[in-house]
Write a protein that holds these residues in place. Structure first.
Motif, PDB file in Angstrom:
ATOM      1  N   MET A  56       0.834  -1.223   0.000  1.00 12.66           N
ATOM      2  CA  MET A  56       0.000   0.000   0.000  1.00 12.66           C
ATOM      3  C   MET A  56       0.864   1.268   0.000  1.00 12.66           C
ATOM      4  N   LYS A  57       2.020   1.161  -0.590  1.00 15.11           N
ATOM      5  CA  LYS A  57       2.980   2.267  -0.578  1.00 15.11           C
ATOM      6  C   LYS A  57       2.439   3.559  -1.202  1.00 15.11           C
TER       7      LYS A  57
ATOM      8  N   GLU B   1      -0.575   4.652  -1.396  1.00 16.65           N
ATOM      9  CA  GLU B   1      -1.526   5.272  -0.465  1.00 16.65           C
ATOM     10  C   GLU B   1      -0.760   6.030   0.630  1.00 16.65           C
ATOM     11  N   VAL B   2       0.321   5.433   1.118  1.00 15.50           N
ATOM     12  CA  VAL B   2       1.116   6.088   2.168  1.00 15.50           C
ATOM     13  C   VAL B   2       1.780   7.349   1.615  1.00 15.50           C
ATOM     14  N   LYS B   3       2.286   7.260   0.419  1.00 18.06           N
ATOM     15  CA  LYS B   3       2.959   8.431  -0.171  1.00 18.06           C
ATOM     16  C   LYS B   3       1.993   9.597  -0.335  1.00 18.06           C
TER      17      LYS B   3
ATOM     18  N   PHE C  88      -0.596  10.109   1.465  1.00 14.31           N
ATOM     19  CA  PHE C  88      -0.864  10.590   2.818  1.00 14.31           C
ATOM     20  C   PHE C  88       0.280  11.501   3.278  1.00 14.31           C
ATOM     21  N   ALA C  89       1.504  11.050   3.038  1.00 14.26           N
ATOM     22  CA  ALA C  89       2.681  11.809   3.475  1.00 14.26           C
ATOM     23  C   ALA C  89       2.717  13.190   2.832  1.00 14.26           C
TER      24      ALA C  89
ATOM     25  N   SER D  36       0.940  15.749   4.781  1.00 12.60           N
ATOM     26  CA  SER D  36       1.279  15.903   6.196  1.00 12.60           C
ATOM     27  C   SER D  36       1.984  17.243   6.437  1.00 12.60           C
ATOM     28  N   MET D  37       1.757  17.852   7.566  1.00 10.40           N
ATOM     29  CA  MET D  37       2.341  19.176   7.799  1.00 10.40           C
ATOM     30  C   MET D  37       3.803  19.108   8.258  1.00 10.40           C
TER      31      MET D  37
END
Ligand code: SF4
Lengths: 198, 477
Positions: free
Chosen positions: A185-186, A188-190, A192-193, A196-197
């Protein structure tokens, strides 16, 4: 690291009726200097098991040939202390696949599940029953049934169920680890990242 | 965001969930990952075996601390196993482009000291490290906790771990702390009430005026010890004290980014109606300088008290007796007056500048007791520098103490700083397990003030007897 699948384990057990067994006892810090996962089983419970000159302490349970098996039964609050996964490695590498107690420390429990050692948490009463049964007959066999989530004293048929979340159970049954899941699920994580603040 | 009242912990946790797995853990995003030489090598090996890369090297920070020597750090590390681990940290960091503060780097020090010192630790972040005292960073209103090596590998490869959300606990301490009562005493007191498993399964928020009035160093000491009652971590809502501490630090946001961050950070507090799964409240007035007498951090008492009778403690009598036996103590004995062989001041619990100020306040004008070997170990080079600049080094020298170089040292005794078998050490670190400070060593956990009092008298001593009347060293330090 991949580990063997866990389904049903039938084995005699080694009793360690001591409360608050901490990770410094399971594997003392001075044995954490390895850079590979090797030979940790030799130093499991090192200072309870050996004198300082390296001779075995005869009164320690692992040095008593009467007790053997792939299940370790410990007192309440097993595995408190540090986050060292080496504690779970030492238990696995020694040959245990399952630790039974009436209470586990969080990090130890998580580490164990990650490397294929099943922590089985049961009631204090059932734990006492197991200790009593092993005391009466060191060859007492236990059955840990992961699909059914039960633990049974085979001689008497007494049994209790235990909890494990569905995801971890699925992993243990199949010998999967979390890294496989996360790799898949990389993207999806990227994404999300990126939002990120920090 | 919904309008249901939520806790500080909920706000930070929920903002980091990438995916929820049904009947399973959350896929939890990690903002900052600290690594050190002991728990990372096998994780890097795992990456190699799988042939995967480090996903976000810029979110990862390496420092050498666990088995570094605390003298002659300019020389090659003598122990080949330690040297190998330190080398691997360096080469792995270089290979994957991770910032690395090795021995002799001016920023080197204990991971939980250097993170905050350099502005890497910020409110609202999620922070992990392969060390259970990662909970320290919770002092900034971050969710911070220790992880195992498999999880280190997960974070390196995917910047996530799989975590079920813990339950929520609030511990409030209100009132005014007495003379000589420090943040360490507050922590040891709470753990003595909660036991070493009392908070297992929970994440703790510390609240109440005692923590509001505490310095960042003090808050770090308290959050650091959260793990000793079984909690995954502890946190304190960020406030002006937090913002003032962070402002201007190297990696802290600047200019516009600072203003934006600040506006967000001010929202990081528990809403008045939000509820916890469990709440405890303690009265500051009940806390005195603490000391432990047994082999887990929950076995602590006020320094003027007697060791409890086995009938008064929870849990098995045989475990209690085993513990006292190991320590060479008996039920109902007094702790005051017990002989002390070693004193250790340092660790990520009490290795910051305020701790050395407190230690110095008592030893000033006195002499180290002849029967005591003392290891005074700063948490980082920055702390070491402050000790020199503030004149504390002179006070140490005049009293017959030496200052060592930074590292974890006798906190876990992986280097040469080992307490010999049977000897008693008053230690400002966090664990008094059997053999923690060396095979068969005996540890009495305490604050820097209690450590100082023991160091100059050679026996367990109530620090209040040695404190000048007007000297107000207490919870706020
Ligand atoms: S000082 Fe002790 S507790 Fe802190 S990081 Fe080092 S070993 Fe861990």
């Amino acid at each position: 690291m991949a580990y063997d699948k866990f389904t049903i384990l039938r084995s005699s057990a080694v009793p360690l009726p001591i409360e608050n067994v901490d990770t410094d006892q399971i594997i003392p810090a001075r044995f954490l200097k390895a850079t590979e996962r090797k030979e940790f089983g030799d130093n499991l419970f090192r200072d309870w098991r050996y004198n300082q000159d390296g001779t075995p302490k005869e009164d320690f349970i692992l040095n008593n040939p009467v007790y053997s098996g792939r299940i370790l039964v410990g007192g309440k609050n097993f595995g408190s202390g540090s986050s060292r996964e080496h504690a779970a490695w030492a238990i696995y590498d020694y040959g245990f696949r399952c630790v039974v107690s009436s209470f586990f420390a969080d990090i130890f429990k998580g580490n164990s599940l990650n490397i294929g050692v099943l922590p089985v948490q049961i009631s204090g009463e059932f734990l006492d029953k197991i200790f009593t049964a092993i005391e009466a007959d060191p060859k007492t066999e236990l059955e840990v049934n992961l699909p059914e989530q039960t633990i049974t004293i085979l001689a008497t048929g007494e049994s209790e169920s235990f909890d494990i979340n569905g995801y971890k159970k699925h992993n243990m049954l199949n010998g999967f680890d979390d890294i496989d899941y996360l790799q898949a699920m990389k993207d999806e994580v990227k994404a999300f990242a990126a939002s990120s603040m920090y | 965001m919904s309008n249901t009242p939520s806790t500080l912990f909920d706000k930070v946790w929920d903002a980091h969930v990438v995916r929820k797995i049904e009947d399973g853990p959350d896929v939890f995003f990690i903002d900052r990952h600290f690594i050190h030489e002991v728990t990372s090598p096998v994780a890097f090996l795992g990456l190699q075996t799988r042939g995967v890369d480090v996903m976000s090297p810029e979110r990862t920070f390496a420092t050498a601390d666990h088995n570094t020597p605390t003298i002659n750090q300019h020389l090659p590390v003598a122990d080949p196993l330690s040297a190998n681990q330190l080398n691997q940290l360096e080469t792995n960091s270089a290979k994957y482009g991770i910032s690395h503060w090795g021995l002799n780097n001016p920023k080197n020090g204990i991971v939980h000291v250097v993170g905050p010192e350099n502005g890497i630790t910020l409110p609202g972040m999620t922070i992990v490290c392969g060390d259970s005292h990662t909970s320290t960073h919770g002092a900034f209103g971050a969710i911070a906790f220790g992880i195992g090596t498999s999880e280190v590998e997960m974070v390196l490869s995917s910047q996530c771990i799989m975590q079920p959300k813990p339950k929520k606990m609030r511990i409030s301490v209100n009132g005014k702390l007495g003379r000589g009562v420090t943040p360490k005493d507050v922590a040891l007191y709470i753990i003595s009430k909660m036991s070493t498993s009392g908070a297992t399964g929970y994440f703790v928020e510390y609240a109440g005026d005692v923590f509001e009035n505490m310095s960042m160093e003090g808050r770090m000491t308290v959050c650091n010890m959260s793990i000793e009652m079984g909690a995954r971590g502890g946190m304190i809502a960020p406030d002006e004290t937090t913002f003032n501490y962070i402002n201007g630090r190297e990696k802290a946001p600047k200019g516009e980014a600072w203003e934006k961050a600040l506006a967000y950070w001010k929202t990081l507090k528990t809403d008045p109606e939000a509820s916890f799964d469990l709440e405890y409240t303690f009265d500051a007035a009940d806390i005195e300088p603490m000391i432990t007498y047994g082999t887990n951090p929950g076995m602590g008492i006020g320094i003027s008290k007697h060791i409890p009778l086995s009938g008064e403690v929870e849990g098995g009598k045989s475990s209690y007796e085993k513990s006292l036996n190991y320590m060479g103590f008996h039920e109902d004995e007094e702790m005051i007056g017990k002989k002390v062989d070693y004193v250790f001041v340092g660790s990520c619990t009490n290795g910051r500048i305020e701790d050395f100020r407190a230690f110095a306040s008592i030893i000033k004008g006195r002499k180290k007791a002849d029967n005591v070997t003392a290891w005074i170990v700063p948490g980082s080079h920055v702390v070491e520098q402050q000790i020199k600049e503030e004149g504390i080094l002179d006070i140490l020298h005049e009293a017959g103490f030496q200052l060592r170089q930074p590292g974890c040292s006798a906190c876990l005794a992986m280097n040469d700083d080992k307490v010999p078998a049977g000897k008693y050490a008053v230690s400002t670190s966090n664990r008094n397990f059997e053999g923690r400070q060396g095979p068969n060593s005996r540890t009495l956990l305490a604050s820097p003030l209690v450590a100082a009092a023991a160091a100059v008298t050679g026996v367990v001593t109530d620090p209040r007897e040695l404190m000048e009347e007007e000297l107000e060293v207490s919870g706020t330090y």
